[in-house]
Design an enzyme around this catalytic site. Structure first.
Site, PDB file in Angstrom:
ATOM      1  N   ASP A   1       0.966  -1.168   0.054  1.00 52.17           N
ATOM      2  CA  ASP A   1       0.148  -0.104  -0.031  1.00 52.17           C
ATOM      3  C   ASP A   1       0.874   1.350  -0.034  1.00 52.17           C
ATOM      4  O   ASP A   1       1.989   1.224   0.493  1.00 52.17           O
ATOM      5  CB  ASP A   1      -0.833   0.125   1.262  1.00 52.17           C
ATOM      6  CG  ASP A   1      -2.099   0.904   1.132  1.00 52.17           C
ATOM      7  OD1 ASP A   1      -2.315   1.538   0.143  1.00 52.17           O
ATOM      8  OD2 ASP A   1      -2.596   1.184   2.107  1.00 52.17           O
TER       9      ASP A   1
ATOM     10  N   ASN B   1     -10.232  -2.181  -6.873  1.00 54.68           N
ATOM     11  CA  ASN B   1      -9.524  -1.212  -7.720  1.00 54.68           C
ATOM     12  C   ASN B   1      -9.954  -1.306  -9.044  1.00 54.68           C
ATOM     13  O   ASN B   1      -9.488  -0.343  -9.899  1.00 54.68           O
ATOM     14  CB  ASN B   1      -8.171  -2.081  -7.957  1.00 54.68           C
ATOM     15  CG  ASN B   1      -7.158  -1.829  -6.604  1.00 54.68           C
ATOM     16  OD1 ASN B   1      -6.136  -2.552  -6.223  1.00 54.68           O
ATOM     17  ND2 ASN B   1      -7.499  -1.032  -5.776  1.00 54.68           N
TER      18      ASN B   1
END
Length: 311
Positions: free
Chosen positions: A13, A61
């Site tokens: 991340d 995503n």
């Protein structure tokens, strides 16, 4: 002898934030994130880890901007056609986990070819989680078992039919960028995983930061009030504070001798001492045992004193 984890999970991340912080186009953070993943494989192999499971593209995503999704798909094409050759040549087996049917046909074909070309590699396993969600994984697994005629589903049935079947569950899971949650990553497999969080953005994650994660794995557990692996979340980097190692000894000694006026400084001093000893490159058993014993003794002293005050 310390136990090296078999499997490391990683939530990569912070790529976009890293790019913004470095004055780059947001999308370029993902490319630099892949470079860090490639380095992580080398670090893991060096210490004896056998499997890395990387959260590369979540089911959510797909909801990002069309431009970013298109960039990510092109990056995958580039990595699959070029970058994977080196990985496969290094005797690494590559597997893909997730709802892969959502990807364009050419990318799905590349994935299948990579899995086929690396199938006989035995040195190391890399699992790339793409279009992945933990709830989705468990749901698909259960539906599959029901369609096969299963009337009662056991934990063993699920473990044998999830995306990562054949790969040991992660001993540790690392998440970068400051978030302290799994975000759907390996929800079934992480039941007994140790979780490590760092504020470092993924492209900046280094070998130096990776070492404490596997090195602290399977050490004796300290008092749950303040486990050492969470020190930086609670206090920041105490070594950069005004407390030097010498002053830490002084504070701890005074409290142990009954000087309760310095009680408020005890936590920070003990934590400073532990960090200094645990991150010493010598890492001898005696040093670790001393640090553990000293921490428990000082902490119990504090708790007993506080209890006496309340009586």
């Amino acid at each position: 002898m310390e136990k090296i984890p078999q499997t490391v999970g990683v939530i990569m991340d912070g790529n976009r934030r890293w790019a913004k912080a470095n004055g780059l186009q947001v999308f370029l953070g993902h490319e630099n994130g892949y470079k860090t993943l490639r380095e992580l494989l080398d670090w893991a192999k060096e210490v004896g880890v056998k499997n890395v499971v990387a959260f590369a593209f979540s089911e959510e995503n797909w909801g990002r901007s069309e431009d970013e999704v298109a960039y990510l798909l092109d990056l995958m094409r580039k990595i699959f056609s070029e970058g994977m050759k080196e990985i496969i040549a290094n005797n690494i087996r590559v597997k893909f986990a997730g709802n892969l049917s959502k990807f364009p046909e050419d990318i799905v074909a590349d994935m299948k070819k990579i899995e086929k070309d690396s199938k006989k590699n035995t040195d190391f396993n890399l699992v790339l989680c793409l279009s992945y969600g933990g709830r989705q994984e468990i749901t698909e697994c259960c539906n599959k078992l029901l369609k096969e005629g299963k009337k009662e589903i056991t934990a063993e049935d699920i473990s044998k039919n999830i995306y990562t079947c054949g790969i040991p569950d992660p001993d540790i899971i690392i998440r970068t960028s400051g978030e302290q949650r799994l975000s759907g990553f390996l929800l079934w497999q992480s039941a007994y995983s140790e979780l490590f969080f760092t504020k470092t953005l993924w492209p900046d994650f280094s070998k130096k930061e990776f070492r404490p994660c596997y090195d602290r794995h399977d050490r004796p557990r300290y008092q749950e009030h303040c486990p050492t692996r969470h020190i930086r979340w609670q206090y920041g980097d105490v070594r950069q504070s005004e407390h030097t190692l010498e002053s830490s000894f002084v504070v701890i000694r005074n409290v142990m001798e009954g000087d309760l006026d310095q009680m408020s400084h005890l936590n920070l001093s003990v934590l400073h001492l532990l960090l200094t000893l645990y991150e010493d490159d010598t890492r001898t058993f005696d040093t670790r045992a001393f640090a553990t014993g000293f921490f428990n003794l000082a902490w119990n002293k504090q708790e007993n004193s506080l209890i006496r005050k309340q009586m």
